[in-house]
Design a protein around this motif. Structure first.
Motif, PDB file in Angstrom:
ATOM      1  N   MET A   1      -9.445  -3.376   1.153  1.00  0.00           N
ATOM      2  CA  MET A   1     -10.200  -2.554   0.486  1.00  0.00           C
ATOM      3  C   MET A   1      -9.397  -1.302   0.103  1.00  0.00           C
ATOM      4  O   MET A   1      -9.672  -0.655  -0.651  1.00  0.00           O
ATOM      5  N   LEU A   2      -8.455  -0.961   0.941  1.00  0.00           N
ATOM      6  CA  LEU A   2      -7.596   0.112   0.481  1.00  0.00           C
ATOM      7  C   LEU A   2      -6.570  -0.172  -0.715  1.00  0.00           C
ATOM      8  O   LEU A   2      -6.252   0.683  -1.392  1.00  0.00           O
ATOM      9  N   GLY A   3      -6.163  -1.526  -0.644  1.00  0.00           N
ATOM     10  CA  GLY A   3      -5.226  -2.030  -1.432  1.00  0.00           C
ATOM     11  C   GLY A   3      -5.581  -2.031  -2.875  1.00  0.00           C
ATOM     12  O   GLY A   3      -4.849  -1.833  -3.794  1.00  0.00           O
TER      13      GLY A   3
ATOM     14  N   ALA B   1      -9.890  -8.207   0.693  1.00  0.00           N
ATOM     15  CA  ALA B   1     -10.978  -7.219   0.657  1.00  0.00           C
ATOM     16  C   ALA B   1     -12.150  -8.292   0.856  1.00  0.00           C
ATOM     17  O   ALA B   1     -13.324  -7.552   1.065  1.00  0.00           O
TER      18      ALA B   1
ATOM     19  N   ALA C   1       1.121   3.969  -3.054  1.00  0.00           N
ATOM     20  CA  ALA C   1       0.713   5.238  -2.913  1.00  0.00           C
ATOM     21  C   ALA C   1       1.877   6.196  -3.320  1.00  0.00           C
ATOM     22  O   ALA C   1       1.499   7.445  -3.987  1.00  0.00           O
TER      23      ALA C   1
ATOM     24  N   LEU D   1      -9.629  -4.124   5.783  1.00  0.00           N
ATOM     25  CA  LEU D   1      -9.071  -2.901   5.600  1.00  0.00           C
ATOM     26  C   LEU D   1      -8.159  -2.683   4.388  1.00  0.00           C
ATOM     27  O   LEU D   1      -8.120  -1.851   3.621  1.00  0.00           O
ATOM     28  N   LEU D   2      -7.046  -3.462   4.903  1.00  0.00           N
ATOM     29  CA  LEU D   2      -5.774  -3.340   3.991  1.00  0.00           C
ATOM     30  C   LEU D   2      -6.346  -3.833   2.554  1.00  0.00           C
ATOM     31  O   LEU D   2      -5.976  -3.184   1.564  1.00  0.00           O
TER      32      LEU D   2
ATOM     33  N   LEU E   1       0.746  -1.180   0.013  1.00  0.00           N
ATOM     34  CA  LEU E   1       0.103   0.051   0.077  1.00  0.00           C
ATOM     35  C   LEU E   1       0.964   1.217  -0.110  1.00  0.00           C
ATOM     36  O   LEU E   1       0.657   2.106  -0.687  1.00  0.00           O
TER      37      LEU E   1
ATOM     38  N   LEU F   1      -5.512   1.412  -4.625  1.00  0.00           N
ATOM     39  CA  LEU F   1      -4.163   2.045  -4.875  1.00  0.00           C
ATOM     40  C   LEU F   1      -3.308   0.998  -5.701  1.00  0.00           C
ATOM     41  O   LEU F   1      -2.627   1.707  -6.601  1.00  0.00           O
TER      42      LEU F   1
END
Length: 377
Positions: A208-210, A197, A149, A205-206, A145, A213
């Protein structure tokens, strides 16, 4: 009255040291880079690998007990065969010192680096249990992540870290140093982000963010191979994770993730359709050079990490016309040709054995109840 001998009790802190070292490998190596050294990307990563592996090895040695086998994975023998082939090839190399230490500009194919990767596998295969394995994977995903970013910021024209190098042809390199290697790294972890996810628990959460990104970061590499690999990994995960047989509730999210990836890749269609004839010709000529090198040294090859020297000496006129008189390739752009040209039949057969063993072990693990989902990722 004689006392029965009992093995010493387990030391939880030793297992914790093994896990902590592997977490450092999983997260520290991708993130480590500095321009304070000449090899700004490669050397810091190798040092992070060494530090993490030393911690993990200390934890493993302290947790060993009598009667517990040190070798217990089905991949141990083929991995050992690969290392022996690499060692023999390095010993007979056209440049033994180069084969031992590697070139280290923005990649490392020398014996030292490959032995570190093998040690990372060996220690990871001995992680204490499922909770520790999940923690290590979560550290790997968390690092991905951060890498993603940074790649997205670079693609947007922002460079928050003054230590980074100039972007080659405007493609993101993040902390990895090469758009191609960045794409390989992200494609490897993309199915894991998808699995997290779609799963319940702290790692969701990792994931869903990953997904968004890593999709944006993959797009910023402009690497067609990485895009295809991410899609192939996603399709493999969905086919073999058991989710379609368990429930169709994850299907909408799965389709949404694929749609998101497609939409993120759509703006790059103009870049994809660019004239790639010169690059494609260059790769084909590089493959020819690799095969010719293998034919010239079929048993042990030219030595690990010597492909750059081979190519510089033996590149053909067609390559020079397509890529320019100063261009040369650091690798064969093909795993099997890379292995054959630098380590010969000894390395090639060992590598094929490793791939076959990996496929068989993956098939076995995915049949274990409760492990199919994560094993597929």
């Amino acid at each position: 009255m004689s006392k029965s001998l009992r093995p010493p009790p387990e030391a939880p802190w030793a297992a914790g040291l093994l896990t902590a070292g592997l977490c450092l490998v999983a997260a520290g190596a991708p993130l480590a880079w500095t321009r304070l050294v000449v090899a700004e990307y490669t050397l810091p990563k190798l040092l992070a690998l060494c530090l993490g592996l030393l911690c993990a090895a200390a934890g493993l040695l302290l947790s060993l007990r009598p009667g517990r086998p040190l070798f217990r994975s089905r991949l141990d023998l083929p991995a050992l065969a690969c290392l022996l082939a690499l060692g023999a090839s390095a010993f007979a190399s056209q440049d033994p010192l180069l084969s031992l230490l590697g070139q280290y500009n923005n990649y490392a194919y020398g014996l030292w680096a490959l032995a570190l990767y093998a040690a990372a596998y060996f220690l990871s295969a001995r992680a204490p249990g499922p909770a520790q394995r999940r923690l290590i994977l979560d550290f790997a995903l968390g690092a991905a992540l951060a890498v993603s970013a940074y790649a997205v910021l670079q693609a947007a024209g922002l460079e928050p870290f003054t230590l980074s190098a100039e972007l080659p042809t405007g493609r993101s390199v993040s902390t990895i140093g090469s758009p191609v290697h960045l794409g390989e790294y992200l494609a490897l972890l993309f199915p894991l982000a998808l699995q997290r996810a779609l799963s319940a628990g702290a790692g969701r959460l990792l994931g869903m963010l990953g997904l968004p990104l890593m999709s944006l970061a993959l797009w910023s590499t402009v690497s067609r191979g990485a895009w295809l690999a991410a899609l192939a990994g996603t399709a493999f995960y969905w086919a073999f994770s058991g989710r379609p047989r368990q429930s169709l509730s994850g299907l909408p999210r799965m389709l949404a993730a694929l749609l998101l990836l497609a939409l993120l890749l759509l703006p790059a269609s103009r870049i994809i359709s660019r004239s790639a004839s010169a690059s494609d010709i260059g790769r084909i000529e590089t493959w020819k050079t690799a095969w010719a090198s293998f034919a010239g040294s079929p048993w042990l090859g030219s030595g690990p990490d010597t492909f750059c020297e081979i190519h510089r000496k033996n590149r053909g006129d067609a390559f020079i016309r397509a890529m320019g008189p100063t261009a040369h390739s650091g690798d064969a752009h093909n795993d099997l040709l890379q292995v054959l040209s630098t380590t010969g039949l000894a390395g090639g057969l060992a590598y094929l054995w490793l791939l076959a063993a990996l496929a068989l072990e993956a098939a076995r693990v995915m049949r274990v109840p409760g492990r199919q989902d994560e094993a597929a990722a």
